[in-house]
Structures are given as structure tokens and as C-alpha cells.
Design a protein around this motif. Sequence first.
Motif, PDB file in Angstrom:
ATOM      1  N   GLY A  18     -84.325  26.522  41.437  1.00  0.00           N
ATOM      2  CA  GLY A  18     -83.921  27.316  40.283  1.00  0.00           C
ATOM      3  C   GLY A  18     -84.054  28.829  40.457  1.00  0.00           C
ATOM      4  N   VAL A  19     -84.434  29.465  39.376  1.00  0.00           N
ATOM      5  CA  VAL A  19     -84.508  30.932  39.324  1.00  0.00           C
ATOM      6  C   VAL A  19     -85.491  31.471  40.365  1.00  0.00           C
ATOM      7  N   GLY A  20     -86.635  30.814  40.513  1.00  0.00           N
ATOM      8  CA  GLY A  20     -87.655  31.293  41.444  1.00  0.00           C
ATOM      9  C   GLY A  20     -87.167  31.251  42.879  1.00  0.00           C
ATOM     10  N   ASP A  62    -100.842  23.462  42.442  1.00  0.00           N
ATOM     11  CA  ASP A  62    -100.518  23.344  41.022  1.00  0.00           C
ATOM     12  C   ASP A  62    -101.178  24.520  40.293  1.00  0.00           C
ATOM     13  N   VAL A  63    -100.395  25.260  39.522  1.00  0.00           N
ATOM     14  CA  VAL A  63    -100.958  26.461  38.866  1.00  0.00           C
ATOM     15  C   VAL A  63    -102.071  26.120  37.870  1.00  0.00           C
ATOM     16  N   ARG A  64    -102.193  24.836  37.503  1.00  0.00           N
ATOM     17  CA  ARG A  64    -103.261  24.444  36.564  1.00  0.00           C
ATOM     18  C   ARG A  64    -104.608  24.277  37.249  1.00  0.00           C
ATOM     19  N   ALA A 113    -100.949  24.475  29.405  1.00  0.00           N
ATOM     20  CA  ALA A 113    -101.734  24.574  30.646  1.00  0.00           C
ATOM     21  C   ALA A 113    -100.883  25.106  31.795  1.00  0.00           C
ATOM     22  N   ILE A 114     -99.632  24.654  31.872  1.00  0.00           N
ATOM     23  CA  ILE A 114     -98.779  25.102  32.984  1.00  0.00           C
ATOM     24  C   ILE A 114     -98.261  26.528  32.711  1.00  0.00           C
ATOM     25  N   ASN A 115     -97.602  26.695  31.567  1.00  0.00           N
ATOM     26  CA  ASN A 115     -96.871  27.950  31.350  1.00  0.00           C
ATOM     27  C   ASN A 115     -97.775  29.135  31.032  1.00  0.00           C
ATOM     28  N   PRO A 186     -85.045  35.125  29.851  1.00  0.00           N
ATOM     29  CA  PRO A 186     -83.686  34.616  30.088  1.00  0.00           C
ATOM     30  C   PRO A 186     -83.199  33.749  28.926  1.00  0.00           C
ATOM     31  N   GLY A 187     -81.883  33.811  28.716  1.00  0.00           N
ATOM     32  CA  GLY A 187     -81.235  32.799  27.894  1.00  0.00           C
ATOM     33  C   GLY A 187     -81.041  31.562  28.746  1.00  0.00           C
ATOM     34  N   PRO A 188     -80.321  30.562  28.253  1.00  0.00           N
ATOM     35  CA  PRO A 188     -80.064  29.384  29.087  1.00  0.00           C
ATOM     36  C   PRO A 188     -79.440  29.793  30.427  1.00  0.00           C
ATOM     37  N   VAL A 189     -80.036  29.272  31.517  1.00  0.00           N
ATOM     38  CA  VAL A 189     -79.598  29.631  32.870  1.00  0.00           C
ATOM     39  C   VAL A 189     -78.824  28.459  33.453  1.00  0.00           C
TER      40      VAL A 189
HETATM   41  N1  LIG Z   1     -83.438  27.403  33.082  1.00  0.00           N
HETATM   42  C1  LIG Z   1     -83.415  28.058  31.938  1.00  0.00           C
HETATM   43  O1  LIG Z   1     -82.454  27.953  31.172  1.00  0.00           O
HETATM   44  C2  LIG Z   1     -84.563  28.956  31.564  1.00  0.00           C
HETATM   45  C3  LIG Z   1     -84.428  29.760  30.432  1.00  0.00           C
HETATM   46  C4  LIG Z   1     -85.483  30.595  30.069  1.00  0.00           C
HETATM   47  C5  LIG Z   1     -86.647  30.613  30.832  1.00  0.00           C
HETATM   48  N2  LIG Z   1     -86.746  29.807  31.919  1.00  0.00           N
HETATM   49  C6  LIG Z   1     -87.988  29.879  32.695  1.00  0.00           C
HETATM   50  O2  LIG Z   1     -87.634  30.235  34.021  1.00  0.00           O
HETATM   51  C7  LIG Z   1     -88.627  29.750  34.931  1.00  0.00           C
HETATM   52  C8  LIG Z   1     -87.916  29.022  36.055  1.00  0.00           C
HETATM   53  O3  LIG Z   1     -87.201  27.943  35.501  1.00  0.00           O
HETATM   54  P1  LIG Z   1     -85.998  27.210  36.239  1.00  0.00           P
HETATM   55  O4  LIG Z   1     -84.954  27.051  35.262  1.00  0.00           O
HETATM   56  O5  LIG Z   1     -85.720  27.843  37.536  1.00  0.00           O
HETATM   57  O6  LIG Z   1     -86.692  25.774  36.421  1.00  0.00           O
HETATM   58  P2  LIG Z   1     -86.932  24.832  37.673  1.00  0.00           P
HETATM   59  O7  LIG Z   1     -87.504  23.576  37.084  1.00  0.00           O
HETATM   60  O8  LIG Z   1     -85.718  24.760  38.504  1.00  0.00           O
HETATM   61  O9  LIG Z   1     -88.060  25.593  38.484  1.00  0.00           O
HETATM   62  C9  LIG Z   1     -89.405  25.622  38.078  1.00  0.00           C
HETATM   63  C10 LIG Z   1     -90.279  25.714  39.309  1.00  0.00           C
HETATM   64  O10 LIG Z   1     -91.654  25.734  38.887  1.00  0.00           O
HETATM   65  C11 LIG Z   1     -92.380  24.784  39.654  1.00  0.00           C
HETATM   66  N3  LIG Z   1     -93.528  24.295  38.877  1.00  0.00           N
HETATM   67  C12 LIG Z   1     -93.459  23.630  37.697  1.00  0.00           C
HETATM   68  N4  LIG Z   1     -94.695  23.302  37.301  1.00  0.00           N
HETATM   69  C13 LIG Z   1     -95.564  23.773  38.235  1.00  0.00           C
HETATM   70  C14 LIG Z   1     -96.972  23.727  38.405  1.00  0.00           C
HETATM   71  N5  LIG Z   1     -97.757  23.112  37.501  1.00  0.00           N
HETATM   72  N6  LIG Z   1     -97.531  24.323  39.474  1.00  0.00           N
HETATM   73  C15 LIG Z   1     -96.741  24.917  40.413  1.00  0.00           C
HETATM   74  N7  LIG Z   1     -95.394  24.979  40.321  1.00  0.00           N
HETATM   75  C16 LIG Z   1     -94.813  24.404  39.248  1.00  0.00           C
HETATM   76  C17 LIG Z   1     -91.380  23.678  39.973  1.00  0.00           C
HETATM   77  O11 LIG Z   1     -91.771  22.888  41.056  1.00  0.00           O
HETATM   78  C18 LIG Z   1     -90.121  24.499  40.236  1.00  0.00           C
HETATM   79  O12 LIG Z   1     -90.037  24.941  41.566  1.00  0.00           O
HETATM   80  C19 LIG Z   1     -89.551  28.861  34.096  1.00  0.00           C
HETATM   81  O13 LIG Z   1     -90.736  29.572  33.774  1.00  0.00           O
HETATM   82  C20 LIG Z   1     -88.742  28.581  32.848  1.00  0.00           C
HETATM   83  O14 LIG Z   1     -89.551  28.286  31.737  1.00  0.00           O
HETATM   84  C21 LIG Z   1     -85.722  28.987  32.309  1.00  0.00           C
END
Ligand SMILES: NC(=O)c1ccc[n+]([C@@H]2O[C@H](COP(=O)([O-])OP(=O)(O)OC[C@H]3O[C@@H](n4cnc5c(N)ncnc54)[C@H](O)[C@@H]3O)[C@@H](O)[C@H]2O)c1
Length: 260
Positions: A18-20, A62-64, A113-115, A186-189
Motif C-alpha cells: 500500500g501507501v507505505g 509488530d508495532v504493539r 493498540a495498533i494505530n 488521506p481520503g480513500p486511496v
Molecule cells: N487506504 C486508504 O484508503 C487509507 C485512507 C486513509 C488512511 N489510511 C492509512 O494509511 C496507512 C496505510 O494504509 P494502506 O492503505 O497502505 O494499508 P495496507 O493494509 O496496504 O498497509 C498497511 C501496512 O501496515 C502493516 N501493519 C499493519 N498492522 C501492523 C502492526 N501491528 N505492526 C506492524 N505493521 C503493521 C501491514 O502489514 C501493511 O504493510 C494506514 O495507517 C491507514 O490507516 C489509508
Amino acid sequence: MLERFANKHVLVTGAAAGVGQVAAIRFAKEGADVSILDFQSAETTRAEIEKLGRRCTVYRCDVRDEQAVNETVAQAADAFAGRIDVLINNAGFNGHYNLVKDMPLNEWSETLAINLTGTMLVTRAVLPRMIAAKRGAIVSTASNVARRGLPYRADYVCSKWALLGLTQTLALENASHNIRVNAVCPGPVEGDRIEDVMAHHAKVEGKSLADVRKAWEEAAPMNRFVKPDEVANAMLFLASDESSAMTGQALNVTGGFLMT
Ligand SMILES: NC(=O)c1ccc[n+]([C@@H]2O[C@H](COP(=O)([O-])OP(=O)(O)OC[C@H]3O[C@@H](n4cnc5c(N)ncnc54)[C@H](O)[C@@H]3O)[C@@H](O)[C@H]2O)c1
């Protein structure tokens, strides 16, 4: 090609997908060496970064997990003589899909816990290194729902509102150390994750997937979702010296449906 991050070490959480993933590769394209902290395999991201001739190490964590986060950040920093120049707190979980009246406590707690707590733990481990270096930039991925409510998503919504509180507090606590702390909303990606989120909304709201997508697209004046690269653009800007007078801010990347 701009090289805004030459000789910089950037730690990105949640860069397996994803975004990361897109942001980690973009940092490398602009000269950075990258460390990735993710609980999934991020080998695809690593391979892309190494093709660009940059260093990349993947830490499965795991970030937790407080102890694992502390050990991972120490290892990542040690590989660069103690330096982490930029931290991108991007790991995130969509949360669950319940009205608050039906919310199981364990679901609420898992998302927070995660976010939220995960972001705090990684940031807490990184900060002493940035303070010692007398400089740093931190960017966290919040969401458009860090600025509004959304039925069925209280756990996720609250985790992202709280991230903006954490961002402003960290900005105040660390400005004197020359560390800037900002967020993107971000809005929906476009991507796999939003398809999954919309499918859950369609189910709990009793709508078709097409209707959910149409409603969400139409909520934005630009009438579309955003692209991962467009979110990465904002992250790289906030992590670079181009935003040298910005701290405690949250940039909307939403196609216009948030304007405050
Ligand atoms: N996709 C969207 O529409 C959207 C919109 C607004 C915000 N976001 C935010 O953008 C960020 C990236 O989202 P994305 O859409 O790329 O999602 P994604 O699910 O593709 O990526 C999320 C990444 O975080 C990792 N991750 C999740 N839980 C974890 C944990 N406990 N420890 C370590 N790594 C962990 C996953 O393995 C994954 O690589 C997130 O914080 C999400 O909330 C996404």
C-alpha cells in the motif's frame, strides 16, 4: 530527479504494501537508505529499493510489541551510526465494523493498540536518537476520519483523531530539538485495502459495493479516490526541508472533501 533525501536514513513502518510501500520506494528514489518495520514480509519493497542502489533492511516487528519495537529501532539506528533522520509512522489497521452500541471491547482495544499505541511506541523509541542528532522529521499517516465521524468505524476513527493529538503534542515537545512532527490525512486511496473496507461497509450498511464507491467518490469535489503516490508526495514534502517552517500540521490529501 530531486535528491531531497541523499545521505538520509528513513524508517518507514507498514511498508510491506500500500501507501507505505510506495512511500518507501519514493524515498529511495530521492536518495534515502530505508529501514522497514512491518509485521508482514516486506521483501518486495526491499527488492525494489535495492534495485535503485539504496540500502534497505526489513525488520519483522509488530508495532504493539514494546520490547520488539525498542530492539528493532535500536538495530535500525545502529546500522547508521545511531541515526534515524526521518520516521514515517504508517502502519495501520482498518479496525472493525460495529456501531458503538455493539462494540466488543477487544475490537476497540486492538485498533487503538495498533494505530495509536503502536505509533507512540515507535516514536518514543526513535526520539532520543533525533534529539541527540538535534534534528529530525516525523510524519504519521492519519486519515480523513481524523477530522470527522464515520458510523461503524468508531475504533478506527478515534485512533486517527488521537493521532492528530499525538502529532500536535509531539510537535510542541520537540520543536526546541529541531524535530518537526506532522501528519497526512488521506481520503480513500485506490488499492486493495479500500476495496476490502468498502466491501465491509456495503455489508453492514446493506448497500451494494458499487453504491458505496459512488457515494464515496461523489463526496469529493474531484469525484475520485486518491492515488498512493499522491499521499507519498505529501509525506515526502513534510519529511523534507521544503516544509522547514511546518510542525504540528495535518495535510489533507482527499480530492477536496475536507477543506479545514
Ligand atoms: N487506504 C486508504 O484508503 C487509507 C485512507 C486513509 C488512511 N489510511 C492509512 O494509511 C496507512 C496505510 O494504509 P494502506 O492503505 O497502505 O494499508 P495496507 O493494509 O496496504 O498497509 C498497511 C501496512 O501496515 C502493516 N501493519 C499493519 N498492522 C501492523 C502492526 N501491528 N505492526 C506492524 N505493521 C503493521 C501491514 O502489514 C501493511 O504493510 C494506514 O495507517 C491507514 O490507516 C489509508
